[in-house]
Enzyme design. Structure first.
Site, mmCIF file in Angstrom:
data_model
loop_
_atom_site.group_PDB
_atom_site.id
_atom_site.type_symbol
_atom_site.label_atom_id
_atom_site.label_comp_id
_atom_site.label_asym_id
_atom_site.label_seq_id
_atom_site.Cartn_x
_atom_site.Cartn_y
_atom_site.Cartn_z
ATOM 1 N N ARG A 129 -3.965 -9.424 2.139
ATOM 2 C CA ARG A 129 -3.337 -7.658 2.611
ATOM 3 C C ARG A 129 -3.583 -7.058 3.083
ATOM 4 O O ARG A 129 -3.492 -6.452 1.400
ATOM 5 C CB ARG A 129 -1.993 -8.197 2.474
ATOM 6 C CG ARG A 129 -0.448 -7.272 2.251
ATOM 7 C CD ARG A 129 0.033 -7.909 3.712
ATOM 8 N NE ARG A 129 0.913 -8.807 4.209
ATOM 9 C CZ ARG A 129 1.943 -9.393 3.353
ATOM 10 N NH1 ARG A 129 2.547 -8.811 2.224
ATOM 11 N NH2 ARG A 129 2.417 -10.263 3.542
ATOM 12 N N TYR A 170 14.033 -11.655 3.631
ATOM 13 C CA TYR A 170 13.730 -10.491 4.038
ATOM 14 C C TYR A 170 12.508 -9.746 5.006
ATOM 15 O O TYR A 170 12.805 -9.235 5.488
ATOM 16 C CB TYR A 170 12.667 -10.461 1.701
ATOM 17 C CG TYR A 170 11.823 -8.669 2.056
ATOM 18 C CD1 TYR A 170 12.902 -7.984 1.954
ATOM 19 C CD2 TYR A 170 10.134 -8.803 1.935
ATOM 20 C CE1 TYR A 170 12.227 -6.777 0.997
ATOM 21 C CE2 TYR A 170 9.994 -7.143 1.663
ATOM 22 C CZ TYR A 170 11.000 -6.839 1.592
ATOM 23 O OH TYR A 170 10.451 -5.434 0.843
HETATM 24 N N1 LIG Z 1 7.632 -1.972 -3.908
HETATM 25 C C1 LIG Z 1 6.995 -2.269 -3.035
HETATM 26 O O1 LIG Z 1 5.602 -2.432 -2.799
HETATM 27 C C2 LIG Z 1 7.479 -2.398 -1.588
HETATM 28 C C3 LIG Z 1 7.081 -2.891 -0.460
HETATM 29 C C4 LIG Z 1 7.177 -3.115 0.601
HETATM 30 C C5 LIG Z 1 8.680 -1.909 1.279
HETATM 31 N N2 LIG Z 1 9.351 -1.539 0.057
HETATM 32 C C6 LIG Z 1 10.371 -0.866 0.286
HETATM 33 O O2 LIG Z 1 10.974 -0.231 -0.298
HETATM 34 C C7 LIG Z 1 12.447 -0.429 -0.943
HETATM 35 C C8 LIG Z 1 12.743 -0.075 -2.302
HETATM 36 O O3 LIG Z 1 11.769 -0.530 -2.559
HETATM 37 P P1 LIG Z 1 11.616 -1.191 -4.466
HETATM 38 O O4 LIG Z 1 10.394 -1.382 -4.600
HETATM 39 O O5 LIG Z 1 11.561 0.691 -5.202
HETATM 40 O O6 LIG Z 1 12.723 -1.892 -4.624
HETATM 41 P P2 LIG Z 1 14.362 -1.862 -5.709
HETATM 42 O O7 LIG Z 1 14.535 -2.953 -5.445
HETATM 43 O O8 LIG Z 1 13.979 -1.074 -7.496
HETATM 44 O O9 LIG Z 1 14.386 -0.651 -5.225
HETATM 45 C C9 LIG Z 1 15.418 -1.125 -4.475
HETATM 46 C C10 LIG Z 1 17.542 -0.335 -4.722
HETATM 47 O O10 LIG Z 1 18.446 -0.661 -3.747
HETATM 48 C C11 LIG Z 1 19.398 -1.499 -4.252
HETATM 49 N N3 LIG Z 1 20.081 -2.234 -3.522
HETATM 50 C C12 LIG Z 1 19.901 -3.173 -2.698
HETATM 51 N N4 LIG Z 1 20.327 -3.580 -1.826
HETATM 52 C C13 LIG Z 1 21.745 -2.569 -2.037
HETATM 53 C C14 LIG Z 1 22.962 -2.985 -1.189
HETATM 54 N N5 LIG Z 1 23.350 -3.610 -0.566
HETATM 55 N N6 LIG Z 1 23.416 -2.037 -1.408
HETATM 56 C C15 LIG Z 1 23.477 -0.673 -2.140
HETATM 57 N N7 LIG Z 1 22.151 -0.869 -2.457
HETATM 58 C C16 LIG Z 1 21.689 -1.698 -2.668
HETATM 59 C C17 LIG Z 1 18.842 -2.056 -5.735
HETATM 60 O O11 LIG Z 1 20.377 -1.752 -6.454
HETATM 61 C C18 LIG Z 1 17.928 -1.298 -5.679
HETATM 62 O O12 LIG Z 1 18.031 0.300 -6.017
HETATM 63 C C19 LIG Z 1 13.170 -1.081 -0.112
HETATM 64 O O13 LIG Z 1 13.931 -1.354 0.963
HETATM 65 C C20 LIG Z 1 12.109 -2.154 -0.350
HETATM 66 O O14 LIG Z 1 12.130 -3.178 0.773
HETATM 67 C C21 LIG Z 1 8.331 -1.583 -1.452
#
Ligand SMILES: NC(=O)c1ccc[n+]([C@@H]2O[C@H](COP(=O)([O-])OP(=O)(O)OC[C@H]3O[C@@H](n4cnc5c(N)ncnc54)[C@H](O)[C@@H]3O)[C@@H](O)[C@H]2O)c1
Length: 314
Positions: free
Chosen positions: A278, A146
């Site tokens: 963090r 990641y």
């Molecule tokens: N939630 C947090 O605290 C947080 C913190 C830092 C970064 N992020 C980033 O924000 C983004 C969204 O995170 P989230 O918390 O909503 O997570 P989440 O897992 O709910 O959402 C991620 C989405 O991406 C989709 N996905 C995964 N792999 C895929 C692929 N190969 N092709 C198409 N779709 C795919 C999943 O099905 C899901 O709907 C991510 O990129 C994550 O790294 C989130």
């Protein structure tokens, strides 16, 4: 600016679904692309009646050919349980996904925003973390798929900017919480709430004195939208998060009180590479985006608890 054709990858996920909702309120046309690995159709079902909303099942590790003006690249599992399930696919999603989406942005001259993460700072030796800090990341650990995937995606964004003048924006998201978090994602807020609602013991890893800061999803989405609307050349990376810190024990106690639960705290060993502290430095977001989080933890937790209460039908 409204009336754009917007692609949201990972749009059926936790943050993506809130983003799609906000964009539709802004009269944009939204194409939500997701492979439903961690996202759920239920997260976007309430948007399907809107004729400006479309969904497409697609994996971003494969090229996508669509005509859009703006791309929010959120596709990637975000919780350790999910991103460690298939670590090779996680790196592919970040790296191949970035290449495919940047290629699309270049082809159709779209503006593209990358949802990066505070994990690019690794287990930081500076506190709080500002954007100029390069991080302390283990390249061969179990979180590396990641962390390094996201770091490489940032590199690709900046190389597309330097090499092709692609109109990029990079935000580094810190811990975000709210309704539609996955109930089994093992993240601390959802974990604590689900355990408290079920009356189970609340699991604290280590002594529970490690701190985290928690940003409510509405605040985060506002920051993401403001970043997308900045003029060309404002690339970031820009931190988006809530700088108010809580220890895990404080968070657990708050959740227990708000749920009205009898859960007790139990301690388990810390997982490998779990950062001690963090906390975002959000000076840049404050000056460049005039953004800072508004929702207090207690208020955000109440909304999230109501959501999980309905989800778990408790
Ligand atoms: N939630 C947090 O605290 C947080 C913190 C830092 C970064 N992020 C980033 O924000 C983004 C969204 O995170 P989230 O918390 O909503 O997570 P989440 O897992 O709910 O959402 C991620 C989405 O991406 C989709 N996905 C995964 N792999 C895929 C692929 N190969 N092709 C198409 N779709 C795919 C999943 O099905 C899901 O709907 C991510 O990129 C994550 O790294 C989130």
């Amino acid at each position: 600016m409204s009336g754009n054709r917007i692609l949201v990858t990972g749009g059926a996920g936790f943050i993506g679904s809130h983003l799609c909702e906000r964009l539709l309120k802004n009269d944009d046309d939204v194409l939500c692309v997701d492979n439903y690995f961690t996202g759920r159709k239920a997260n976007i079902a309430h948007l399907l009646h809107n004729s400006r909303f479309e969904i497409q099942r697609h994996d971003v590790t494969f090229p996508l050919y669509v005509e859009v003006d703006r791309i929010f690249n959120l596709a990637c599992p975000a919780s350790p349980i999910h991103y460690q399930h298939d670590p090779v696919q996680t790196t592919k999603t970040s790296v191949h996904g970035a290449i495919n989406m940047l290629g699309l942005a270049k082809r159709v001259k779209a503006r593209i925003l990358q949802a990066s993460t505070s994990e690019v700072y690794g287990d930081p030796d500076v506190h709080p973390q500002a954007e100029g800090y390069w991080g302390r990341v283990n390249p061969v650990g179990i979180r590396s798929c990641y962390d390094e995937g996201k770091r490489c995606a940032e590199t690709l964004f900046f190389d597309y900017y330097r090499q092709h003048r692609t109109d990029i924006k990079v935000v580094r998201i810190f811990n975000t919480y709210g309704p539609r978090m996955h109930p089994n994602d093992g993240r601390v807020v959802s974990n604590f709430i689900v355990q408290a609602l079920r009356g189970e013991d609340i699991t604290i890893y280590g002594d529970g004195l490690q701190t985290r800061s928690f940003c409510y999803v509405d605040d985060l989405v506002e920051g993401i939208l403001r970043m997308m609307d900045t003029e060309k050349g404002v690339t970031g990376p820009i931190n988006l998060g809530n700088p108010v810190e809580f220890t895990m024990v404080q968070l657990a106690e708050k959740v227990i009180r708000l749920v009205g639960s009898r859960s007790r705290l139990v301690h388990k060993p810390l997982p490998q590479d779990d950062p001690r502290q963090r906390k975002p430095d959000i000076d840049l977001a404050q000056t460049k985006l005039d953004w800072s989080p508004k929702v207090a933890l207690e208020d955000g937790l109440k909304e999230t608890i109501s959501y999980f209460r309905r989800e778990l039908a408790l």
